[in-house]
Design a protein around this motif. Structure first.
Motif, mmCIF file in Angstrom:
data_model
loop_
_atom_site.group_PDB
_atom_site.id
_atom_site.type_symbol
_atom_site.label_atom_id
_atom_site.label_comp_id
_atom_site.label_asym_id
_atom_site.label_seq_id
_atom_site.Cartn_x
_atom_site.Cartn_y
_atom_site.Cartn_z
ATOM 1 N N ASP A 184 9.732 42.430 -34.253
ATOM 2 C CA ASP A 184 8.451 41.607 -34.257
ATOM 3 C C ASP A 184 7.769 41.172 -32.994
ATOM 4 O OD1 ASP A 184 10.489 38.747 -34.806
ATOM 5 O OD2 ASP A 184 10.189 40.042 -32.930
ATOM 6 N N ASP A 226 3.070 41.546 -38.464
ATOM 7 C CA ASP A 226 2.407 40.178 -38.043
ATOM 8 C C ASP A 226 1.518 40.196 -36.662
ATOM 9 O OD1 ASP A 226 5.715 38.092 -38.102
ATOM 10 O OD2 ASP A 226 3.909 38.520 -39.699
ATOM 11 N N HIS A 234 -3.222 33.460 -40.304
ATOM 12 C CA HIS A 234 -2.149 34.375 -40.005
ATOM 13 C C HIS A 234 -0.905 33.736 -40.301
ATOM 14 C CE1 HIS A 234 0.711 35.650 -36.568
ATOM 15 N NE2 HIS A 234 0.042 36.713 -36.987
ATOM 16 N N CYS A 275 2.174 35.842 -42.311
ATOM 17 C CA CYS A 275 3.503 35.741 -41.844
ATOM 18 C C CYS A 275 4.337 35.240 -43.003
ATOM 19 C CB CYS A 275 3.623 35.070 -40.953
ATOM 20 S SG CYS A 275 2.979 35.257 -39.214
ATOM 21 N N GLY A 331 8.791 42.574 -42.727
ATOM 22 C CA GLY A 331 8.708 42.248 -41.097
ATOM 23 C C GLY A 331 10.183 42.892 -40.775
#
Lengths: 411, 573
Positions: free
Chosen positions: B285, B292, B309, B313, B322
């Protein structure tokens, strides 16, 4: 086709769209700009398509150079020379159009040179493939020879007036005639529309006294069924025959055909006049038909001469009381629409305001055909009498005398 | 070895010139005979030559050196790597990664660095004019001896070097192409050997970038190519003068289409599998390529509020996209669907927009009006985000940029100064044409006032820029989503209770190649617009993003889709 798979061609197509848009909006600089980006497609011009890049560039480039204010003849000529090298199959076409362009810009000598050069071009099979263009090139070169002949003739006439002589100019003139005659004669043998060429050729023939040939040429041009129907051909023949004092009979037969093709031709007035003078009943009957037919056309609505011809004949028929059935026949197919077309109250007012003579003639016709109570006649004669115009009073009297004619016509 | 008597002096006393020809030591008569190398051990050292040094044997006919297609590609790759380095990619990429990938490729495709020469059984092709010399030298073999080095022990030269073959080459192959094996390049029908092509050079680059986890997505890379920052179009201009390019070489190196994302991407997958590469370094990440991160970037570029955002996420987390194992590239693993990082991030944003705004051509506008109302009374907080305002600003910008891009595409110049011709016979014709083209370009360039090809824009990571300093309020980064959210149990949630799926059922990718199909007419205009926006930013077809959106939706609503629902999600009317 593979063409459309490549982004190269896609972007060139897009480029062409921008060029086209710019040209339609007369943004010549912008068109030129996009053309610069299009030009490289020449390097991939293997096209067998109808219109490949080289032809596009030739046509677009010509347009832009014509309109762009900064460009000049020298640039244009150099552009065209390059275009000539781009495609053998189009070579003569480019030459021909180049010559036209030079002529439009008054550069007759350059055009002549260009055409002469092109005339002598030979390229194997292509020569026969481009036969049409070659013939046109010859024809236009011949036309320029005529133009030279004409100029030289003028010079000689001037000299003549002042008592000079110039053998060299005369010699040149005869040379030009010979060259022109050969080319022009050849081209007018091909079925087509060659008005200007024919006239030039005939002009020369007449000058040299070869009337027989001239008549032959004009007759061919008018009567040969292989040629497309062309009213002008008949006009030229008519004018020629008239010039040479041909009998009325010939003139009439020529104009008859013209009447059949173009009933609204301006010569119909002359034709009518000729027919009216004839002793033969048939001719006079035809005359009536001719003048009525001419006035069927909107372009003749306000033609005083035409109306006076018709009025004259109608009046004559009315007075003599002979041949009223002629009027009946002609009026039969017109009685439904001529009243609104020619004799409305609105037109009466307008004609009266704008043109008294027109109104007079029309009123006469209206009165006979529709009766003195019709809108047109009523208004005009009223106005005319109000203004104390003598002829209108005469007209009124005349109409009162023959008030029932219209009944016999329309019934 | 050569044992013929010398023609001039009848001695048998031969030596080798620098050019590899036999000469008589007695009378110095030079023959046309060349020496073939038989001993591979000998060639190990003598053959390794760097191309840039230009030490070549066998200059033929003063027309240039012999060169092989893969050498050409090596040049291209080197140039591309240099360009990438200039763009900020770490030098490791050029010196190590790309180099090694390339070497491995050559090995696997048996063009070099291996024991068995690849061209062993390949005969001289037919269809080309045959050389009249063929019969006069019967000893000349008809084989192409390509490299036969043993596996290189990692001599880390900064230039990837290729040994050259000193085997005699039949002259007839060279008539059809400047390169020695140009014609062979097309004849090889070996799919498993993965024929090299110009688009594939980009696959190599991308693969190297991915290995290094550089901050450049595939769409960025391709965009830089189109903008001219990375050599691709006419890159052969940088070949050395003596490497003559003609005939079939043109088909190989001359590009007439821009690279297509799908093609480059798929080739990369094949390539990675072909090279039997191991699992690539982990995408965590903190990597640029992580959704992200990319979402953050694209949100900025799309001028959307930063607050979105949080939502992206959340979606990423919920559907587990992710995670390291999902994101990391494992070549050859056919079972897992490969990740297109840029498309994925864009699709996530689209899904979030659908979640918040529904995008059914109705709700988003109502919501916008609602936010507008709230904005009127809103004194303390920053402005609330209004979809309508954003749409107006973006649409305007997008139209302007799209128009610019279209014009630039139309103004694209594909040709370059270096003449290209299919055969020596055509050379003069081609040169003449080129001259005409140049003349005409000058003539009309003068008329248009300026003649220069479109300026290359400075390379930049962002195509659309929005600044908070603009007083006209056209930057939405700082706007708050509060205007369209509601409080529930102390948390802000969406007001929108509905969602419409792009497709109720996913296609079987195996059969039709796609997960879903994007038909222009079926979807709301707002959805089209959003797709169009990201399609522009990524320079790809909207259908790719649409497909990804479908995939995400199906993961997100998995439970709802596959249980017997009372609430049935489906296409909204």
């Amino acid at each position: 086709s593979h063409k459309h798979k490549l982004d190269f061609w896609k972007s060139k197509d897009m480029c062409l769209n921008y060029i086209q848009d710019a040209m339609l909006q007369k943004q010549w600089k912008r068109a030129a700009e996009f053309l610069t980006f299009y030009i490289e497609s020449l390097e991939k011009d293997f096209s067998t398509e109808y219109m490949g890049p080289s032809e596009m560039i030739w046509r677009i480039g010509t347009e832009i150079l014509c309109h762009c204010s900064h460009s000049n003849m020298k640039e244009f000529n150099s552009f065209i020379e390059q275009m000539k090298t781009l495609g053998v199959k189009r070579y003569l076409k480019v030459c021909l159009e180049h010559a036209f362009h030079l002529l439009c810009n008054g550069r007759t000598d350059e055009a002549y040179q260009s055409l002469s050069l092109a005339e002598s071009w030979r390229f194997g099979e292509q020569t026969t493939a481009q036969d049409k263009e070659l013939k046109l090139i010859q024809a236009y070169r011949g036309l320029l020879d005529y133009y030279n002949w004409s100029k030289q003739k003028q010079v000689l006439l001037e000299y003549d007036k002042n008592g000079f002589e110039d053998l060299s100019v005369e010699q040149e003139m005869h040379n030009s005639f010979r060259k022109a005659a050969v080319s022009l004669k050849e081209i007018i043998q091909i079925p087509g529309v060659w008005d200007f060429f024919v006239q030039c050729y005939v002009d020369m023939l007449e000058f040299y006294g070869d009337h027989e040939e001239a008549r032959q040429v004009l007759s061919e041009y008018a009567y040969n069924s292989k040629f497309p129907a062309n009213p002008n051909a008949h006009v030229y023949l008519y004018q020629f025959l008239k010039r040479h004092g041909e009998p009325k009979k010939s003139l009439i037969s020529v104009l008859k055909i013209l009447h059949d093709i173009v009933p609204c031709h301006e010569l119909m007035i002359d034709f009518h006049a000729m027919l009216q003078k004839s002793k033969k009943r048939k001719k006079r009957r035809l005359g009536l038909e001719v003048i009525f037919a001419a006035l069927d056309y909107a372009g003749w609505k306000e033609n005083v001469k035409a109306w006076s011809c018709l009025a004259g004949q109608v009046k004559q028929i009315t007075i003599s009381e002979k041949h009223l059935e002629w009027l009946k026949q002609e009026w039969n197919s017109r009685k439904d629409w001529w009243p609104a077309f020619h004799f409305s109250r609105y037109l009466a007012k307008r004609n009266w305001q704008e043109n008294e003579s027109l109104a007079y003639e029309k009123a006469l016709v209206a009165g006979i055909l529709l009766g003195k109570d019709c809108k047109y006649f009523k208004y005009v004669s009223h106005q005319g009498c109000k203004d104390q115009k003598k002829k209108f009073r005469t007209l009124k009297k005349f109409m009162n005398k023959h008030s029932s004619v219209y009944l016999r016509i329309s019934g | 070895d050569y044992h013929e008597r010398c023609v001039q002096c009848s001695e048998v006393n031969w030596g080798l010139t620098d050019g590899g020809r036999f000469y008589c030591r007695t009378c110095h008569n030079v023959t046309e005979r060349t020496r073939e190398v038989v001993n591979s051990a000998l060639t190990l050292n003598t053959r390794i030559q760097t191309i840039s040094k230009g030490l070549r044997k066998q200059e033929k006919n003063d027309e240039g050196l012999e060169w092989y297609v893969c050498e050409g590609f090596q040049f291209v790759l080197r140039k591309q790597a240099e360009a990438l380095e200039a763009l900020g990619v770490c030098p490791q990429m050029k010196d190590e990664i790309l180099c090694n990938f390339w070497r491995r490729y050559l090995q696997k495709s048996q063009q070099a660095y291996c024991n068995r020469p690849a061209g062993e059984s390949i005969k001289v092709l037919s269809g080309c004019e045959s050389s009249t010399d063929m019969d006069s030298e019967p000893e000349r073999p008809s084989l192409l001896h390509l490299l036969s080095l043993s596996e290189s022990d990692g001599d880390p030269l900064t230039d990837c070097s290729l040994g050259s073959s000193t085997g005699k080459v039949s002259e007839s192959t060279s008539v059809c192409s400047g390169s020695v094996d140009g014609s062979l390049h097309f004849m090889k029908n070996q799919k498993d050997k993965l024929r090299m092509s110009m688009p594939m050079t980009l696959s190599f680059c991308y693969m190297a970038l991915l290995w290094l986890r550089e901050s450049m997505t595939l769409s960025d890379l391709l965009r830089f190519v189109v903008e001219g920052h990375i050599p691709y179009l006419n890159v052969f201009q940088c070949f050395p003068e003596k490497m003559k390019l003609y005939g079939l070489d043109l088909k190989i190196f001359c590009v007439e289409s821009w690279p297509v994302y799908e093609e480059v991407y798929n080739k990369m997958l094949h390539l990675a599998a072909f090279l039997e590469l191991p699992r690539f370094p982990d995408i965590t990440d903190s990597c640029f390529l992580h959704p992200d991160m990319l979402c953050m970037k694209y949100l900025m570029e799309a001028n959307l509020p930063d607050e979105l955002h949080n939502w992206t996420c959340r979606v990423v987390k919920k559907i587990h996209i992710g995670e390291v194992d999902f994101l990391t590239f494992v070549p050859g693993n056919k079972s897992t669907r490969k990740v297109k990082y840029d498309v994925l991030a864009a699709a996530v944003i689209v899904v979030v927009l659908k979640l918040l705004f529904l995008l059914d051509d109705n709700y988003e506008w109502l919501l916008s009006d609602f936010a507008e109302e709230r904005n009127k009374n809103n004194k303390e907080d920053g402005p609330y985000f209004e979809f309508k305002k954003w749409y107006k600003v973006l649409k305007k910008s997008l139209d302007v940029e799209q128009k610019k891009m279209d014009e630039e595409k139309a103004k694209c110049l594909w040709r370059c100064e270096k003449p290209l011709f299919y055969s020596a016979k055509k050379k003069s014709k081609v040169l003449k044409r080129r001259q005409i083209v140049v003349n005409l370009q000058h003539q009309f360039g003068k008329l248009s006032g300026s003649w220069q090809p479109a300026e290359k824009p400075n390379p930049s990571s962002f195509q659309l820029n929005w600044s908070e300093d603009n007083t006209d309020g056209s930057c939405f980064h700082g706007h708050s989503l509060k205007g369209i959210l509601q409080e529930k149990c102390g948390l802000l949630t969406v007001m929108n209770p509905d969602y419409w799926l792009c497709t109720v059922k996913l296609c079987a990718e195996k059969f039709c190649g796609h997960l879903a199909h994007y038909r222009d007419l079926d979807f709301p205009a707002s959805y089209h617009f959003v797709l169009r926006l990201f399609s522009f930013l990524l320079r790809i077809q909207p259908s790719y993003i649409h497909e990804e959106v479908c995939a995400i939706e199906h993961k997100l609503f998995n439970k709802k889709l596959y249980k017997k629902p009372k609430y049935k999600p489906g296409q909204r009317k």
